[in-house]
Each structure stands twice: as structure tokens, then as C-alpha cells.
Write an enzyme that holds these catalytic residues in place. Structure first.
Site, PDB file in Angstrom:
ATOM      1  N   ASN A   8     101.337  81.783  -3.207  1.00 58.69           N
ATOM      2  CA  ASN A   8     102.647  81.254  -3.730  1.00 58.69           C
ATOM      3  C   ASN A   8     102.542  81.252  -5.240  1.00 58.69           C
ATOM      4  O   ASN A   8     103.627  80.822  -5.878  1.00 58.69           O
ATOM      5  CB  ASN A   8     102.718  80.142  -3.070  1.00 58.69           C
ATOM      6  CG  ASN A   8     103.466  79.924  -1.700  1.00 58.69           C
ATOM      7  OD1 ASN A   8     103.849  80.908  -1.231  1.00 58.69           O
ATOM      8  ND2 ASN A   8     103.285  78.969  -1.062  1.00 58.69           N
ATOM      9  N   ALA A  31      89.727  84.587   6.121  1.00 54.93           N
ATOM     10  CA  ALA A  31      88.892  83.900   6.883  1.00 54.93           C
ATOM     11  C   ALA A  31      89.362  83.427   8.201  1.00 54.93           C
ATOM     12  O   ALA A  31      90.271  82.934   8.315  1.00 54.93           O
ATOM     13  CB  ALA A  31      88.751  82.502   5.896  1.00 54.93           C
ATOM     14  N   GLU A  78      97.468  73.503  -2.309  1.00 52.55           N
ATOM     15  CA  GLU A  78      98.388  72.899  -1.204  1.00 52.55           C
ATOM     16  C   GLU A  78      97.715  72.801   0.251  1.00 52.55           C
ATOM     17  O   GLU A  78      98.557  72.337   0.947  1.00 52.55           O
ATOM     18  CB  GLU A  78      99.492  73.926  -0.950  1.00 52.55           C
ATOM     19  CG  GLU A  78     100.948  73.377  -0.581  1.00 52.55           C
ATOM     20  CD  GLU A  78     102.143  74.545  -0.599  1.00 52.55           C
ATOM     21  OE1 GLU A  78     102.219  75.229  -1.473  1.00 52.55           O
ATOM     22  OE2 GLU A  78     102.892  74.210   0.203  1.00 52.55           O
ATOM     23  N   ALA A 100      94.557  78.001  -7.050  1.00 42.97           N
ATOM     24  CA  ALA A 100      93.587  77.080  -6.987  1.00 42.97           C
ATOM     25  C   ALA A 100      92.329  77.699  -6.786  1.00 42.97           C
ATOM     26  O   ALA A 100      91.415  77.310  -7.323  1.00 42.97           O
ATOM     27  CB  ALA A 100      93.858  76.001  -5.868  1.00 42.97           C
ATOM     28  N   ARG A 143     114.201  66.528  -5.344  1.00 43.05           N
ATOM     29  CA  ARG A 143     114.502  67.483  -4.558  1.00 43.05           C
ATOM     30  C   ARG A 143     114.778  67.041  -2.987  1.00 43.05           C
ATOM     31  O   ARG A 143     115.561  67.821  -2.281  1.00 43.05           O
ATOM     32  CB  ARG A 143     113.197  68.235  -4.320  1.00 43.05           C
ATOM     33  CG  ARG A 143     112.815  69.209  -5.719  1.00 43.05           C
ATOM     34  CD  ARG A 143     111.690  70.030  -5.416  1.00 43.05           C
ATOM     35  NE  ARG A 143     111.603  70.961  -6.887  1.00 43.05           N
ATOM     36  CZ  ARG A 143     110.550  71.505  -7.032  1.00 43.05           C
ATOM     37  NH1 ARG A 143     109.301  71.520  -6.071  1.00 43.05           N
ATOM     38  NH2 ARG A 143     110.332  72.158  -7.995  1.00 43.05           N
TER      39      ARG A 143
END
Ligand code: ADP
Length: 490
Positions: free
Chosen positions: A73, A186, A456, A45, A318
Site C-alpha cells: 500500500n 508466508a 498496518e 515497514a 476522515r
């Protein structure tokens, strides 16, 4: 003249910011470097956001990453991106639509997500895949992936998986002049008196405190909290425990930093209790197997317990599969035969993984069902009976026991492959609340000016269960929106 004036304005702005800076409530004045846009987290992202910020007019874009390398990830993932109407579906004559995809993604997430957020992902997913392919240079396989929860094969997969997506993104960001600082973590978001986010306080490579001002916006792209046991335990309500006994498929960097930082300045969190377990992973590493590929390739695969019995739809959602495996005491076995392995060319593609897993005692291959049962101390008589029934159901196209509706592939002859598997924490669906423009929302339901989030770290897209291959669609779509909007002050 205009240029000189803009420059003067920026200087005045920075001086103003320094004077009015409040770092999470502490009244201290600081100095630091100034950028148009600061992106936190160089995973999927974050890289998409940084690129789009640059493309959409931000002159100086800083991307900070706490690890010594980019990718998060996303680098570890297979980077499969679900998008309806894609080029492979067209080639293969597979009918699909955004309406169908959105319905499946939203229903798969228990209808918990805001539907308009799902629609944004779905309606922009194909464009995201084309952007990755044509503008960024990601090279895709010529086959589609069919994960549980999708009624048709729908996801494209990069050649070279996660690295095949991350490295071209990284090259593009560097080529565009995005400044990337590694080993830079950060710590806090900086807020001015009006409640606008104006920068980030971080710790640099030398362990020193550094401040980065963002004139136009900060994008949080720090990923989820799957590797943070304390946060897992704090928010989990569904699973018996998510303590250290449950491994994770995640990078150790997925510790929820962005969620904590945003919450501290008043961001609304949502869906934090929804934590996804990936059902079937290598017990030695906690990470999914490449050699379990038949379960997402529309192929033959059976899960059995120690008793040699099936217990779940092996190609279902899942969460259902994870629940099924936990109900067997947390251990299950996946079985497929030589024909399946040959059709997917598994022994060539995954030669190293088979060898390692054989050495680790989590994989075995033998001519007969009795032999594979004996290796893992499974009830052999039951296993033979289970396979007879499985074949009957697959041939009839109807699975009365577990409702399997796709991948109806019989397996009658050996040699047989068997893998031992356990569940692992995979995706944290919860995070900061964003709106359709990727702006972070506070606990009063208002936009936090200057703060955007994507991927995420956000909690608004997947509901209570993320459907496989929808994460990459989400992080690319919202990463791009966040970067563009931060640059344009939307
Ligand atoms: P997403 O799939 O949402 O893009 P990833 O896990 O791929 O998430 O990427 C998140 C990135 O953010 C990782 O590279 C991670 O190391 C980085 N990150 C996490 N916390 C921080 C932090 N506090 N400061 C800087 N980078 C961070």
C-alpha cells in the site's frame, strides 16, 4: 577462532531448531534455509525493518514478498509523513511541537490507542523523515501537506509520492545485501517448544512449501486487511456494511495474512473493529483523486449533496467526512474554482487524471454553478445559495454550520470544477498488539520471543481513527525499531 566458533554455534542451532520444530502445533521435522532475521512483507515497514536489521548487525537478512514486486500500500500511497519541527515548518515560520502533534494524533484516534505508542511515533517522526531524506535518498517537495486533524501544516511529501519513497528504500536494501524473494507468500509462523518464533513457512514461486529459519527474529510487516472483505465484515462494528459494495483504496495484497498467522500462535489482537473509510474517492476505481488536492492543501473546497447543500466540514477528520457522505446516500460532490486550481497548478500536474475523469463522467468543469449542477443533476438554486453562505463564513473566519476552522478560503468566481465521490475502505487500525519495542504480545500479555511487527499489521498506534499522514510516520518509526530490535535480540 571466534568466527569459527560462531559458525559452529549457528550450525548447532539450526540442527537444534530442526529437531525441536513445531509448525503451529504439528510435530513435523523440516529443513530450510537459515537467516539471522526474516522480514515478511516488502512494503514500507518491511523495507525499513530489513535495512535497519542489516545496519544493526544482522548478517543475513531475508525479505519475503508475496507479490511479484515490492511496495504494498505504501507504493500506492502519497507517502506523506507527518513530523513536527521539520525543515519546511522552520523555513515557513510554523510553530509546532511533539506535544501538540501527539495530542492531535491521539485525540484524533479517539484516545483509544495506548498513548506511549503514539509518543514513540511522534518523538521519532522527524528523525525518520531525516533518515529517509539524508540516508535513504528520498527527495521531498518544498511544500507541506495539511491533512484534517492537524492544527498546522505538518507533513512532508516525496517528489514522486509512494514510488519516491519505496524505490530508494528498495535500492538501499539491495545495496546492503538484503536478500529479497518475490512471489513468496508466508503461510505460517514456526514456533519451538519454548514458544519462541524461529521461522516462517512459506509458498515459493513454484508453489512449493519452503521454510526459512530466523535465528534472531521474524518481523511481520504484512500490512492491513482493507482488501479482505470477509475480515472487514467479521470485525466491522461501526459502518452499516463493508461488503463488496464498498471499494478499497488498498492493494489487493492487503488481506491481513500477518494478523491471521500471528493470532494462530497466540498473539493478542486489538482495535480490530476500527476500520477507516477514506471519504472521497473516484467511483470508477474506489481510489482517492489527485484532483481533490484542495482538501489537503489548505485550500478552498466545498462538498455538497444531490440537493446542492453542504453537510460536513470538508477539511475535518476522515471519519466525520465519511460519516457525512454515507448519510447523503454514499455519494457527494466536491467543488472548487479556477483560482484554487491555479494556485495548486492542478491542471498541469493532473492533466491526465482530469481527462480520464471527464471521459468517465465523474468530473466536469464549467463557467457557472448552474452548469456544473445540471451536469450531475444537483439542485442548482440550492447550490448557488450554498456557495453564497460558504463565502460569507469563510470571509468572516467562522463556519457556524459545520465548524470549519482551517482552509478558510472563499471562492467567488468560476470557472468551477466538480468531482463525484464515494467512500472506500482505506486503513485498518486494528492488528497485532506490540509493545514500545515492536515486540508482539500474546493473549497472556507476555512477549512472544522472536516475533516483532510493524506497520498496518499492528493495532496499537492509531486508536479508532488514523489521522491523515500519520501512517507513514508509524511504519517508518516502528519498521526501524522492529528491524533493529530483531537484529539485536531486544
Ligand atoms: P505497511 O504500510 O504496513 O508497510 P504495506 O501494505 O505497504 O504495509 O506492505 C505490506 C506488504 O506485505 C505488501 O507488499 C504485501 O504484498 C506483503 N504481504 C502481505 N501478506 C504477505 C504474506 N503472507 N507473505 C509475504 N508478503 C506479504
Amino acid at each position: 577462532m571466534r568466527k569459527g566458533f560462531t559458525k559452529l554455534l549457528s550450525v548447532l542451532l539450526v540442527v537444534g531448531m530442526v529437531l525441536s520444530l513445531t509448525a503451529c502445533g504439528t510435530e513435523e521435522t523440516q529443513t530450510g534455509s537459515s537467516y539471522d532475521v526474516v522480514v515478511v512483507g516488502a512494503g514500507g515497514a518491511g523495507l525499513c525493518a530489513a535495512i535497519e536489521a542489516k545496519v544493526h548487525g544482522a548478517e543475513n537478512v531475508l525479505l519475503i514478498e508475496k507479490m511479484p514486486f515490492a511496495g504494498g500500500n505504501t507504493l500506492l500511497s502519497w507517502a506523506e509523513l507527518a513530523c513536527a519541527g521539520n525543515w519546511l515548518q522552520i523555513e515557513q515560520g510554523i510553530e509546532d511541537s511533539n506535544e501538540q502533534f501527539a495530542k492531535e494524533m491521539w485525540e484524533g484516534g479517539g484516545k483509544v490507542a495506548r498513548k506511549e505508542m503514539v509518543d514513540i511515533v511522534v518523538n521519532n517522526a522527524l528523525d525518520a523523515a531525516l533518515w529517509l531524506r539524508d540516508e535513504i535518498g528520498v527527495v521531498y517537495q518544498d511544500y507541506l501537506v495539511h491533512e484534517g486533524g492537524h492544527s498546522v501544516p505538518r507533513a512532508v511529501e516525496p517528489v514522486d509520492l509512494g514510488p519516491g519513497m519505496i524505490y530508494p528504500l528498495l535500492d538501499k536494501a539491495e545495496e546492503l545485501g538484503v536478500e529479497i524473494l518475490y512471489d513468496t507468500k508466508a503461510e505460517e509462523l514456526l514456533v519451538n517448544d519454548e514458544g519462541r518464533v524461529i521461522g516462517v513457512q512459506a509458498t515459493n514461486q513454484e508453489g512449493e512449501e519452503v521454510t526459512f529459519f530466523a535465528e534472531k527474529g521474524v518481523v511481520l510487516a504484512t500490512g492491513g486487511f482493507g482488501a479482505n472483505v470477509e475480515m472487514r465484515q467479521k470485525y466491522n462494528t461501526r459502518w452499516e456494511t463493508l461488503d463488496e459494495s464498498v471499494q478499497t483504496t488498498n492493494s489487493p495484497a492487503a488481506t491481513g495474512d500477518g494478523i491471521v498467522m500471528a493470532e494462530k500462535i497466540g498473539a493478542q489482537l486489538e482495535n480490530m473493529e476500527h476500520i477507516q473509510l477514506y471519504p472521497f474517492n473516484n467511483p470508477m476505481t474506489g481510489v482517492f483523486y489527485g484532483i481533490e488536492a484542495p482538501s489537503w492543501s489548505g485550500e478552498g473546497i466545498v462538498y455538497v449533496n444531490q440537493d446542492g447543500k453542504r453537510f460536513v466540514n470538508e477539511v475535518g477528520m476522515r471519519d466525520e467526512r465519511a460519516e457525512g457522505i454515507l448519510a447523503q446516500g454514499g455519494v457527494a460532490y466536491a467543488i472548487y474554482n479556477q483560482e484554487v486550481a491555479d494556485r495548486l497548478n492542478l491542471e498541469e500536474i493532473y492533466a491526465d487524471e482530469y481527462a480520464q475523469c471527464l471521459a468517465d463522467g465523474v468530473f466536469y468543469k464549467a463557467d457557472t454553478l448552474e452548469e456544473i449542477a445540471e451536469y450531475f443533476d444537483i439542485n442548482a438554486e440550492n447550490l448557488v445559495e450554498t456557495m453564497e453562505k460558504y463565502n460569507e463564513y469563510m470571509k468572516a473566519g467562522h463556519d457556524p454550520e459545520f465548524g470549519r476552522k482551517t482552509s478558510m478560503v472563499p471562492m467567488e468566481e468560476g470557472p468551477w470544477f466538480i468531482l463525484k465521490g464515494v467512500v472506500s475502505v482505506h486503513h485498518t487500525m486494528g492488528g497485532v498488539m506490540i509493545d514500545t519495542e515492536a515486540r508482539v504480545i500474546n493473549t497472556e500479555g507476555e512477549i512472544i520471543e522472536g516475533l516483532y511487527a510493524a506497520g498496518e499489521v499492528t493495532g496499537s498506534v492509531h486508536g479508532n481513527n488514523r489521522v491523515g499522514t500519520c501512517a507513514i510516520s508509524d511504519i517508518v518509526v516502528f519498521g526501524r525499531i522492529a528491524g533493529k530490535n530483531a537484529a539485536q535480540g531486544i
